[in-house]
Design an enzyme around this catalytic site. Structure first.
Site, PDB file in Angstrom:
ATOM      1  N   PRO A 168      -3.896  -0.385  18.952  1.00  0.00           N
ATOM      2  CG  PRO A 168      -5.696  -1.742  18.353  1.00  0.00           C
ATOM      3  CD  PRO A 168      -5.080  -1.053  19.518  1.00  0.00           C
ATOM      4  CE  LYS A 187       4.391   2.838  13.586  1.00  0.00           C
ATOM      5  NZ  LYS A 187       4.080   2.217  12.306  1.00  0.00           N
ATOM      6  CE1 TYR A 211      -5.732   3.314  11.439  1.00  0.00           C
ATOM      7  CE2 TYR A 211      -5.200   3.458   9.101  1.00  0.00           C
ATOM      8  CZ  TYR A 211      -4.968   2.922  10.359  1.00  0.00           C
ATOM      9  OH  TYR A 211      -3.965   1.997  10.525  1.00  0.00           O
ATOM     10  CE1 TYR A 217      -1.163   3.639   9.873  1.00  0.00           C
ATOM     11  CE2 TYR A 217      -0.054   2.690   7.967  1.00  0.00           C
ATOM     12  CZ  TYR A 217      -1.109   2.698   8.863  1.00  0.00           C
ATOM     13  OH  TYR A 217      -2.093   1.750   8.748  1.00  0.00           O
ATOM     14  CG  HIS A 220      -2.067  -0.937   1.107  1.00  0.00           C
ATOM     15  ND1 HIS A 220      -3.152  -0.907   1.955  1.00  0.00           N
ATOM     16  CD2 HIS A 220      -2.323  -1.925   0.213  1.00  0.00           C
ATOM     17  CE1 HIS A 220      -4.028  -1.834   1.591  1.00  0.00           C
ATOM     18  NE2 HIS A 220      -3.535  -2.480   0.554  1.00  0.00           N
TER      19      HIS A 220
HETATM   20  P1  FAD Z   1       2.364 -12.428  21.415  1.00  0.00           P
HETATM   21  O1  FAD Z   1       1.871 -12.450  20.022  1.00  0.00           O
HETATM   22  O2  FAD Z   1       1.396 -12.136  22.504  1.00  0.00           O
HETATM   23  O3  FAD Z   1       3.056 -13.835  21.696  1.00  0.00           O
HETATM   24  C1  FAD Z   1       3.455 -14.244  22.993  1.00  0.00           C
HETATM   25  C2  FAD Z   1       3.415 -15.769  23.080  1.00  0.00           C
HETATM   26  O4  FAD Z   1       3.882 -16.173  24.364  1.00  0.00           O
HETATM   27  C3  FAD Z   1       2.020 -16.316  22.926  1.00  0.00           C
HETATM   28  O5  FAD Z   1       2.010 -17.335  21.957  1.00  0.00           O
HETATM   29  C4  FAD Z   1       1.676 -16.833  24.318  1.00  0.00           C
HETATM   30  O6  FAD Z   1       0.816 -17.958  24.279  1.00  0.00           O
HETATM   31  C5  FAD Z   1       3.044 -17.202  24.853  1.00  0.00           C
HETATM   32  N1  FAD Z   1       3.115 -17.201  26.321  1.00  0.00           N
HETATM   33  C6  FAD Z   1       2.540 -16.334  27.185  1.00  0.00           C
HETATM   34  N2  FAD Z   1       2.830 -16.661  28.451  1.00  0.00           N
HETATM   35  C7  FAD Z   1       3.611 -17.763  28.391  1.00  0.00           C
HETATM   36  C8  FAD Z   1       4.222 -18.567  29.374  1.00  0.00           C
HETATM   37  N3  FAD Z   1       4.079 -18.308  30.679  1.00  0.00           N
HETATM   38  N4  FAD Z   1       4.945 -19.637  28.977  1.00  0.00           N
HETATM   39  C9  FAD Z   1       5.101 -19.907  27.652  1.00  0.00           C
HETATM   40  N5  FAD Z   1       4.539 -19.168  26.669  1.00  0.00           N
HETATM   41  C10 FAD Z   1       3.795 -18.110  27.035  1.00  0.00           C
HETATM   42  N6  FAD Z   1       0.516  -4.855  15.397  1.00  0.00           N
HETATM   43  C11 FAD Z   1       1.006  -4.344  14.235  1.00  0.00           C
HETATM   44  O7  FAD Z   1       2.234  -4.143  14.117  1.00  0.00           O
HETATM   45  N7  FAD Z   1       0.188  -4.054  13.153  1.00  0.00           N
HETATM   46  C12 FAD Z   1      -1.164  -4.230  13.235  1.00  0.00           C
HETATM   47  O8  FAD Z   1      -1.863  -4.013  12.241  1.00  0.00           O
HETATM   48  C13 FAD Z   1      -1.719  -4.710  14.479  1.00  0.00           C
HETATM   49  N8  FAD Z   1      -3.050  -4.906  14.627  1.00  0.00           N
HETATM   50  C14 FAD Z   1      -3.535  -5.424  15.792  1.00  0.00           C
HETATM   51  C15 FAD Z   1      -4.904  -5.614  15.928  1.00  0.00           C
HETATM   52  C16 FAD Z   1      -5.404  -6.122  17.114  1.00  0.00           C
HETATM   53  C17 FAD Z   1      -6.902  -6.283  17.254  1.00  0.00           C
HETATM   54  C18 FAD Z   1      -4.539  -6.510  18.182  1.00  0.00           C
HETATM   55  C19 FAD Z   1      -5.090  -7.121  19.471  1.00  0.00           C
HETATM   56  C20 FAD Z   1      -3.174  -6.349  18.053  1.00  0.00           C
HETATM   57  C21 FAD Z   1      -2.655  -5.809  16.876  1.00  0.00           C
HETATM   58  N9  FAD Z   1      -1.297  -5.608  16.718  1.00  0.00           N
HETATM   59  C22 FAD Z   1      -0.805  -5.046  15.558  1.00  0.00           C
HETATM   60  C23 FAD Z   1      -0.356  -5.977  17.809  1.00  0.00           C
HETATM   61  C24 FAD Z   1       0.315  -7.340  17.603  1.00  0.00           C
HETATM   62  O9  FAD Z   1      -0.640  -8.341  17.370  1.00  0.00           O
HETATM   63  C25 FAD Z   1       1.166  -7.706  18.836  1.00  0.00           C
HETATM   64  O10 FAD Z   1       1.975  -6.608  19.163  1.00  0.00           O
HETATM   65  C26 FAD Z   1       2.053  -8.946  18.576  1.00  0.00           C
HETATM   66  O11 FAD Z   1       1.293 -10.126  18.642  1.00  0.00           O
HETATM   67  C27 FAD Z   1       3.200  -9.053  19.589  1.00  0.00           C
HETATM   68  O12 FAD Z   1       3.934 -10.239  19.369  1.00  0.00           O
HETATM   69  P2  FAD Z   1       4.692 -10.965  20.553  1.00  0.00           P
HETATM   70  O13 FAD Z   1       5.332 -12.157  19.954  1.00  0.00           O
HETATM   71  O14 FAD Z   1       5.509  -9.980  21.282  1.00  0.00           O
HETATM   72  O15 FAD Z   1       3.545 -11.385  21.588  1.00  0.00           O
HETATM   73  C1  PHB Z   2      -5.548  -4.875  10.932  1.00  0.00           C
HETATM   74  O1  PHB Z   2      -5.684  -5.100   9.720  1.00  0.00           O
HETATM   75  O2  PHB Z   2      -5.820  -5.734  11.783  1.00  0.00           O
HETATM   76  C2  PHB Z   2      -5.092  -3.538  11.375  1.00  0.00           C
HETATM   77  C3  PHB Z   2      -4.584  -2.646  10.446  1.00  0.00           C
HETATM   78  C4  PHB Z   2      -4.182  -1.384  10.845  1.00  0.00           C
HETATM   79  C5  PHB Z   2      -4.304  -1.037  12.175  1.00  0.00           C
HETATM   80  C6  PHB Z   2      -4.793  -1.931  13.111  1.00  0.00           C
HETATM   81  C7  PHB Z   2      -5.196  -3.191  12.708  1.00  0.00           C
HETATM   82  O3  PHB Z   2      -3.960   0.215  12.565  1.00  0.00           O
END
Ligand code: FAD
Ligand code: PHB
Length: 420
Positions: free
Chosen positions: A323, A327, A231, A415, A103
């Protein structure tokens, strides 16, 4: 080759030796020693594991859930060029380049009038739509292909002795207590994980803002309403039109914190979404049955520092953003880039400098993304307690951002992702 846990090749091999491996005496089918014990098989843990494996650094990933559960969480959708580059470096960019949607800009609808921010024209950079689920799947497959060891359904995972020279991680698996000795622990276990909670009492400084609303997300097999994300700021609340592919849409509406998914049958969701869109989007929207619906509360959170002796936090384990700025996953990726380089410097050049600077380097970027995500959230959502002055300033802010090339460039620069 040792047996694979559960159905399918995604689950990683138990007891396999990676190149450069340190696996010590076996305890059943799992090793007792590794170089880096990674807790959490989300994007942060799997990406770190893959970057290290590519350079011959032995690691074991311990995950509380099953692989299917991890893959079932519908979360991020949009990634920065820096994240794309890092996934390439990890050797998992092939499908992303084939299926990801590049995009050049995004759209912002303010009270029924649509504007466009042209990232490419303003910054020379683009973003890519490619779901977190797909990234996770690619990383799981690459890990399985490289015989990287992942222990799913690891219970009571506990990092220990990380303030000394010989950290270890204890856990329970299939009814048996296990322990892995390691050089370092990587806490990639998300916001609710155990690693941050295991830091010595009084050593963590937390900063937090909780927002008085959530996002209700709906996934649907219909074509997206627009070629770019929209948005939407409206008097009824924020909404986001996003996508996963040309035939799969992801929509969000700002909802009350007390709401549950059961309060929002599909019909109510579409009805509310339509009212928050501009007339063109309202006319173009194709609705259909939801294939997933979930509510996420919005929170800003940072824990400092991101290092405790030989334990390092990365991703949501150390920080959360609302979200709105897309980021969270991208920050998890930049943490992992700093951390993987630091481990490689340690193992290949015998230098602890990267590890010593990790927390400060990562936090400098984290705070800029925190600022941006808070600012986007504040500018685009309805706050029930906002007075007349707040509403007027919010309107002026949007007017300024959309009318000034300098302000639009600032939005675009953040962004698409600040450099690292
Ligand atoms: P997580 O994905 O939370 O992974 C952590 C892992 O650790 C999990 O699998 C969990 O089960 C495991 N775990 C937890 N506790 C334990 C334990 N005690 N022992 C062993 N394992 C454990 N980010 C973006 O950059 N762009 C986006 O468009 C975006 N959109 C989003 C939309 C929504 C609705 C949401 C909720 C989030 C969004 N995010 C976005 C954020 C993004 O999803 C998270 O920041 C990302 O998942 C972080 O990754 P992580 O590996 O740090 O943590
Ligand atoms: C998504 O597609 O899940 C998404 C995209 C942009 C955002 C947040 C979530 O800012």
């Amino acid at each position: 080759m040792s047996p694979v846990h559960g159905p399918g090749p995604l689950l990683g091999r138990i007891g396999a030796r990676e190149p450069g491996g340190h696996a010590g005496a076996a305890q059943g089918d799992t090793p007792t020693r590794t170089q880096v014990a990674i807790i959490g098989a989300g994007p942060a843990g799997l990406l770190l594991g893959q970057l290290l494996l590519r350079h011959g650094v032995d690691n074991v990933v311990l995950e509380r859930q099953t692989a299917e559960h991890v893959l079932g969480r519908i979360r991020a959708g949009l990634i920065e060029q820096g994240t794309v580059d890092l996934l390439d470096e990890a050797g998992v960019g092939e499908r992303l380049h084939r299926e990801g949607l590049v995009h050049d800009g995004t759209q912002i609808n303010v009270d029924g009038v649509r504007h466009r921010i042209d990232f490419k024209a303003l910054t020379g950079k683009t973003v890519t739509v490619y779901g977190q689920t797909e990234i996770t799947r690619d990383l799981m497959e690459a890990r399985a292909a490289a015989s990287g060891l992942t222990v799913y359904e690891a219970e009571n995972v506990t990092p220990a002795d990380f303030q000394g020279e010989r950290p270890r991680v204890r856990y329970r698996h299939k009814g048996k207590d296990k322990e892995i000795e390691c050089d370092f622990v990587a806490g990639c276990d998300g916001f609710h994980g155990i690693c941050r909670q295991s830091a010595p009492a009084g050593s963590v400084q937390s900063y937090e803002r909780v927002y008085p609303f959530g996002w209700l997300g709906l996934l649907c097999d219909t074509p997206p309403v627009s070629e770019e994300l929209i948005y939407n700021r409206s008097a009824r609340g924020f909404a986001l039109c996003s996508m996963r592919s040309p035939s799969r849409s992801r929509y969000y509406v700002q909802c009350s914190l007390g709401d549950s998914v059961e309060d929002w049958p599909d019909e109510r969701f579409w009805d509310e979404l339509k009212q928050r869109l501009d007339p063109q989007a309202r006319a173009d929207l194709v609705t259909g049955p939801s294939i997933e619906k979930s509510i996420a509360p919005l929170r800003s959170f940072v824990a400092e520092p991101m290092r405790f002796g030989r334990m390092f936090l990365a991703g949501d384990a150390a920080h959360i953003v609302p979200p709105t700025g897309a980021k969270g996953l991208n920050l998890a990726a930049s943490d992992v880039a700093f951390l993987a380089r630091a481990f490689l410097e340690f193992y290949k050049e015998n230098s602890p400098a990267g590890l010593d600077h990790y927390s400060a380097r990562a936090l400098a970027r984290v705070w800029k993304a925190e600022r941006f995500s808070w600012w986007m959230t504040t500018m685009l959502h309805n706050f029930d307690d906002a007075g007349g002055f707040d509403r007027k300033v919010q309107a002026a802010e949007l007017d300024y951002v959309l009318g000034s090339r300098a302000a639009s460039t600032s939005l675009a620069e953040n962004y698409v992702g600040l450099p690292y």
